[in-house]
Design a protein around this motif. Sequence first.
Motif, PDB file in Angstrom:
ATOM      1  N   SER A  57      52.447  28.519  -6.489  1.00 25.21           N
ATOM      2  CA  SER A  57      53.680  27.882  -6.975  1.00 25.21           C
ATOM      3  C   SER A  57      54.873  28.753  -6.597  1.00 25.21           C
ATOM      4  O   SER A  57      54.725  29.931  -6.262  1.00 25.21           O
ATOM      5  N   CYS A  58      56.056  28.145  -6.715  1.00 24.02           N
ATOM      6  CA  CYS A  58      57.296  28.904  -6.549  1.00 24.02           C
ATOM      7  C   CYS A  58      57.469  29.860  -7.725  1.00 24.02           C
ATOM      8  O   CYS A  58      57.922  30.993  -7.563  1.00 24.02           O
ATOM      9  N   THR A  59      57.082  29.398  -8.908  1.00 26.66           N
ATOM     10  CA  THR A  59      57.176  30.247 -10.103  1.00 26.66           C
ATOM     11  C   THR A  59      56.389  31.541  -9.886  1.00 26.66           C
ATOM     12  O   THR A  59      56.880  32.638 -10.186  1.00 26.66           O
ATOM     13  N   ALA A  86      61.968  26.926 -14.281  1.00 27.57           N
ATOM     14  CA  ALA A  86      61.041  27.706 -13.448  1.00 27.57           C
ATOM     15  C   ALA A  86      61.730  28.881 -12.756  1.00 27.57           C
ATOM     16  O   ALA A  86      61.081  29.876 -12.443  1.00 27.57           O
ATOM     17  N   SER A  87      63.038  28.758 -12.495  1.00 26.78           N
ATOM     18  CA  SER A  87      63.733  29.852 -11.801  1.00 26.78           C
ATOM     19  C   SER A  87      63.921  31.071 -12.696  1.00 26.78           C
ATOM     20  O   SER A  87      63.955  32.195 -12.202  1.00 26.78           O
ATOM     21  N   VAL A 129      70.155  30.324  -6.634  1.00 25.60           N
ATOM     22  CA  VAL A 129      69.361  29.096  -6.538  1.00 25.60           C
ATOM     23  C   VAL A 129      70.235  28.030  -5.873  1.00 25.60           C
ATOM     24  O   VAL A 129      71.334  27.757  -6.348  1.00 25.60           O
ATOM     25  N   ASP A 155      66.133  31.535  -4.565  1.00 29.60           N
ATOM     26  CA  ASP A 155      65.148  30.505  -4.898  1.00 29.60           C
ATOM     27  C   ASP A 155      65.582  29.259  -4.126  1.00 29.60           C
ATOM     28  O   ASP A 155      66.522  28.561  -4.510  1.00 29.60           O
ATOM     29  N   ALA A 157      63.712  26.624  -3.394  1.00 28.78           N
ATOM     30  CA  ALA A 157      62.734  25.542  -3.614  1.00 28.78           C
ATOM     31  C   ALA A 157      63.325  24.165  -3.325  1.00 28.78           C
ATOM     32  O   ALA A 157      62.614  23.250  -2.928  1.00 28.78           O
ATOM     33  N   GLU A 158      64.641  24.030  -3.538  1.00 33.80           N
ATOM     34  CA  GLU A 158      65.273  22.716  -3.371  1.00 33.80           C
ATOM     35  C   GLU A 158      66.057  22.643  -2.069  1.00 33.80           C
ATOM     36  O   GLU A 158      66.771  21.663  -1.839  1.00 33.80           O
ATOM     37  N   SER A 179      58.963  25.970  -3.189  1.00 37.83           N
ATOM     38  CA  SER A 179      57.965  25.196  -3.929  1.00 37.83           C
ATOM     39  C   SER A 179      57.488  24.018  -3.081  1.00 37.83           C
ATOM     40  O   SER A 179      58.294  23.381  -2.394  1.00 37.83           O
ATOM     41  N   LYS A 184      58.895  17.856  -3.943  1.00 38.55           N
ATOM     42  CA  LYS A 184      59.781  18.607  -3.046  1.00 38.55           C
ATOM     43  C   LYS A 184      59.770  18.030  -1.627  1.00 38.55           C
ATOM     44  O   LYS A 184      58.948  17.178  -1.306  1.00 38.55           O
ATOM     45  N   GLY A 191      52.125  24.230  -4.928  1.00 35.88           N
ATOM     46  CA  GLY A 191      52.115  25.367  -4.014  1.00 35.88           C
ATOM     47  C   GLY A 191      53.486  25.974  -3.881  1.00 35.88           C
ATOM     48  O   GLY A 191      54.483  25.412  -4.358  1.00 35.88           O
TER      49      GLY A 191
HETATM   50  C1  LIG Z   1      60.598  23.042  -8.299  1.00 34.62           C
HETATM   51  C2  LIG Z   1      61.337  24.309  -8.498  1.00 34.62           C
HETATM   52  C3  LIG Z   1      60.700  25.468  -8.958  1.00 34.62           C
HETATM   53  C4  LIG Z   1      59.285  25.466  -9.456  1.00 34.62           C
HETATM   54  O1  LIG Z   1      58.392  25.330  -8.467  1.00 34.62           O
HETATM   55  P1  LIG Z   1      56.832  25.386  -8.833  1.00 34.62           P
HETATM   56  O2  LIG Z   1      56.185  25.341  -7.490  1.00 34.62           O
HETATM   57  O3  LIG Z   1      56.566  24.182  -9.680  1.00 34.62           O
HETATM   58  O4  LIG Z   1      56.592  26.637  -9.563  1.00 34.62           O
HETATM   59  C5  LIG Z   1      61.405  26.646  -9.004  1.00 34.62           C
HETATM   60  N1  LIG Z   1      62.700  26.688  -8.668  1.00 34.62           N
HETATM   61  C6  LIG Z   1      63.369  25.593  -8.275  1.00 34.62           C
HETATM   62  C7  LIG Z   1      64.803  25.721  -7.887  1.00 34.62           C
HETATM   63  C8  LIG Z   1      62.705  24.365  -8.195  1.00 34.62           C
HETATM   64  O5  LIG Z   1      63.372  23.265  -7.821  1.00 34.62           O
END
Ligand SMILES: *Cc1c(COP(=O)(O)O)cnc(C)c1O
Length: 368
Positions: A57-59, A86-87, A129, A155, A157-158, A179, A184, A191
């Motif tokens: 995961s990203c977490t 999660a961030s 982020v 971060d 993830a997005e 993430s 996503k 993952g």
């Molecule tokens: C989705 C997201 C996460 C969490 O990702 P996981 O893979 O579910 O742990 C963390 N940070 C941001 C900015 C996200 O959008």
Amino acid sequence: MMSRIHYTKPSITDLEVRYATDAAANGWGERCYEYIGRFERAFAAHLGVKHAIATSSCTGALHMGLAALDIGPGDEVICADINWIASVAPVKYLGATPVLVDICADSWCLDPKRVEAAITAKTKAILAVHIYGNLCDMDALRDIGRRHGIPIIEDAAEAIGSVWHGRRAGSMGLFGTFSFHGTKTITTGEGGMFVTDDDALYEKVTTLSNHGRSRTQTRQFWPDMIGFKYKMSNIQAAIGVAQMERIDELIAEKRRVFLEYKSRLSHLPLTMNPEPDGRRNGYWMPTIVVDKSVQFDRAALLAEFKNSEIDGRVFFWPLSTLPFFDSQTGNAIAHDLHERAVNLPSYHDLQTSDIQRISEVIERSVVG
Ligand SMILES: *Cc1c(COP(=O)(O)O)cnc(C)c1O
């Protein structure tokens, strides 16, 4: 009956199915890391970074990265007040304190002036982020980081597909995280990925991610430290390899969806995800922020969406409204903006007719 328009769903083709099937049938024994290695190399090449480590995961990626910087009790990490939990949860896992600062009204990301004002002797990192694909002001943040000797962490993830003056989101900080959750831009089911250009940090996180066993340790089952277990499986990575072969197409579809919304909604009193000069937005999550001058009832729009079989969502809550964070932040922009903002459905295969149907509901609910 109207068909339901989902908020998000992944784009999965025969390629993903073929690779996942191959991994399940053959990806064992000496081939048990094959897709993981391929996914990491493809991801690092896409971003233009030296090292990538696939995670569960990203977490988990953030948790290991922050742990590798020896962040712990008494330390502070500066974060934006508007964030998915999660961030910032990994900061709390380590016993450190997230310091929540206000966002910029245009980017919805960290305000660099507020970041600099929040720095103390305890500040150990600044967590940038890139919310909904919008980019933080990386030049200003890196300048602050340099002057104060504080690392910038991304971060991203997005922000797959988002580019800051030629550099991809996630490749500009001391490390970056991603993430691949099913919502996503690219997915492996669940993952994540940890990326960095720093060789020593890469070695440390590699060791942490392997239950604390160093790659150079010759004794079997011998941990060199207490580590973590945030690994990605080879089967998940197989799906990731297929998604990376389609990454340009997946990003292009996210951009198409956003731009179709934008052209249909631009006459309304609202703003959407920005794309200023020199920046490219991966547009993970098309979002409207209705102008302050308009009487807007967010709950009524979401109810209208529901009646029309459309799956819309609220903007992230300011973390300072949650009972376990500091509520005395005075982050006026974060507290105002989220009440006027709604996320729109945005999966890759969303059709023009769906976007029209969604836009018509918005038009009825947001009248100037
Ligand atoms: C989705 C997201 C996460 C969490 O990702 P996981 O893979 O579910 O742990 C963390 N940070 C941001 C900015 C996200 O959008």
